[in-house]
Scaffold this active site. Structure first.
Site, PDB file in Angstrom:
ATOM      1  N   ALA A  93       3.282  -0.376   4.021  1.00  0.00           N
ATOM      2  CA  ALA A  93       2.247   0.190   4.576  1.00  0.00           C
ATOM      3  C   ALA A  93       2.469   0.074   6.656  1.00  0.00           C
ATOM      4  O   ALA A  93       2.196  -1.196   6.400  1.00  0.00           O
ATOM      5  CB  ALA A  93       0.987   0.905   4.238  1.00  0.00           C
ATOM      6  N   GLU A 113      -5.303 -12.652   5.040  1.00  0.00           N
ATOM      7  CA  GLU A 113      -6.327 -13.417   4.274  1.00  0.00           C
ATOM      8  C   GLU A 113      -6.907 -14.767   3.503  1.00  0.00           C
ATOM      9  O   GLU A 113      -7.945 -15.242   3.530  1.00  0.00           O
ATOM     10  CB  GLU A 113      -6.428 -12.782   2.709  1.00  0.00           C
ATOM     11  CG  GLU A 113      -5.749 -11.822   2.238  1.00  0.00           C
ATOM     12  CD  GLU A 113      -4.652 -10.618   1.142  1.00  0.00           C
ATOM     13  OE1 GLU A 113      -6.245 -10.381   0.485  1.00  0.00           O
ATOM     14  OE2 GLU A 113      -3.709 -11.072   1.391  1.00  0.00           O
ATOM     15  N   MET A 139       1.455  -5.815   8.756  1.00  0.00           N
ATOM     16  CA  MET A 139       1.356  -6.895   8.671  1.00  0.00           C
ATOM     17  C   MET A 139       1.646  -8.219   7.452  1.00  0.00           C
ATOM     18  O   MET A 139       1.153  -8.784   6.992  1.00  0.00           O
ATOM     19  CB  MET A 139      -0.336  -7.305   8.446  1.00  0.00           C
ATOM     20  CG  MET A 139      -0.962  -6.462   9.594  1.00  0.00           C
ATOM     21  SD  MET A 139      -3.074  -6.463   9.668  1.00  0.00           S
ATOM     22  CE  MET A 139      -3.538  -5.484  10.265  1.00  0.00           C
ATOM     23  N   SER A 140       3.022  -7.933   7.290  1.00  0.00           N
ATOM     24  CA  SER A 140       3.342  -8.549   6.014  1.00  0.00           C
ATOM     25  C   SER A 140       4.624  -8.333   5.892  1.00  0.00           C
ATOM     26  O   SER A 140       5.479  -8.527   6.882  1.00  0.00           O
ATOM     27  CB  SER A 140       2.616  -7.726   4.808  1.00  0.00           C
ATOM     28  OG  SER A 140       3.805  -6.758   4.548  1.00  0.00           O
ATOM     29  N   SER A 169       0.922  -1.362   0.244  1.00  0.00           N
ATOM     30  CA  SER A 169      -0.120  -0.170   0.418  1.00  0.00           C
ATOM     31  C   SER A 169       1.160   1.172   0.102  1.00  0.00           C
ATOM     32  O   SER A 169       1.462   1.475   0.775  1.00  0.00           O
ATOM     33  CB  SER A 169      -0.962   0.099   1.446  1.00  0.00           C
ATOM     34  OG  SER A 169      -1.317  -1.162   1.542  1.00  0.00           O
TER      35      SER A 169
END
Ligand code: HPA
Length: 278
Positions: A116, A89, A213-214, A33
């Protein structure tokens, strides 16, 4: 049976891509993002929807397009993953990092992972950037769990997961682009709920400067393949409890800020990409 066994061999997927593309990039870019605007600045030679690439997961979060692009930016050949499959997800770690293995099979040697993140370090302002000096994996999972992949070492050393030389280049690019770039530690959680203020206080005392979160699973897999990794976060919000009275953390705000900062991200990367070793 581990799920990874059901994924196709990444070299087979890489062969499909190479059959349809002449370029042989050595730099890979994963767009999180706030970094999607980069694709508009590229000359795209070939575009593949993730759904057309065996093993590639199709994401569900709005704003994550799901395309692999082969092209060039200012003459530098690039392989770009536009949109990532997050663990939150519902994808397995092996699924969400499969595309990194394909990049490695394509001949990528340096990968720039963008994301982000919520700011924990009080010096960070919303809209600043952070180049990752290190990470803390609090996702509770490791993407290398399971059977050995193609004979690759699973006991990967992460003493210098983020390449110090590339980090220096990112800081220099920030100066040239007049974009504020800090250095700091990224802490990864599973999500998808945001953190509690108590968690953020705990993360702060653990040494984290930003939370997201990544990225961490991708870094681990990239290092397993011996890729040089550079990580850059766009600080889209103050982490929970740090935004003042009545502040809440919202996905919409994160996406809006990320969108507003596209121009900065393009400027930063336009100074950085030509300086990366090919
Ligand atoms: N927490 C976790 N992930 C995030 C945040 C946050 O505050 N902002 C952007 N991604």
């Amino acid at each position: 049976m581990p799920r990874r066994a059901r994924l196709p061999n990444p070299s087979a997927t890489a062969a499909i891509i190479q059959k349809r593309s002449e370029l042989r990039p050595t730099i890979g870019l994963v767009l999180g993002s706030g970094f999607g605007g980069v694709t508009a600045a590229m000359t795209i030679e070939r575009e593949f929807a993730y759904r057309d690439l065996p093993g590639f997961p199709t994401g569900t979060v709005p704003g994550h397009a799901g395309r692999l692009l082969i092209g060039a930016w200012q003459g530098v050949p690039l392989a770009v993953l536009s949109g990532r499959a997050h663990y939150y997800e519902g994808f397995e770690m092996a699924e969400s990092t499969y595309s990194i293995r394909v990049l490695a099979e394509l001949g990528i040697q340096t990968v720039l992972l963008t994301n982000a993140a919520g700011g924990i370090n009080p010096k960070f302002k919303i809209g600043d950037y952070m180049v990752l000096s290190d990470h803390i994996n609090l996702m509770g999972f490791n993407p290398l769990r399971g059977p050995e992949t193609n004979g690759l070492n699973r006991f990967v050393d992460l003493s210098a997961a983020y390449d110090p030389e590339l980090r220096g280049r990112a800081l220099a690019a920030g100066k040239q682009a007049k974009v504020k770039v800090h250095t700091g530690v990224y802490l990864a959680v599973c999500g998808p709920s945001f953190e509690t203020p108590a968690e953020i206080r705990a993360f702060n005392s653990l040494g984290a400067d930003a939370v997201g979160m990544s990225t961490v699973p991708e870094t681990i897999v990239a290092r397993q393949h011996g890729l040089r990794v550079l990580g850059i976060s766009c600080i889209t919000n103050a982490a929970a409890g740090l935004g003042g009275e009545g502040h809440v953390v919202s996905h919409l705000d994160v996406m809006e800020l990320a969108e507003q900062r596209q121009g900065h991200a393009v400027r930063l990367l336009s100074h950085l990409i030509p300086e990366l070793p090919t």
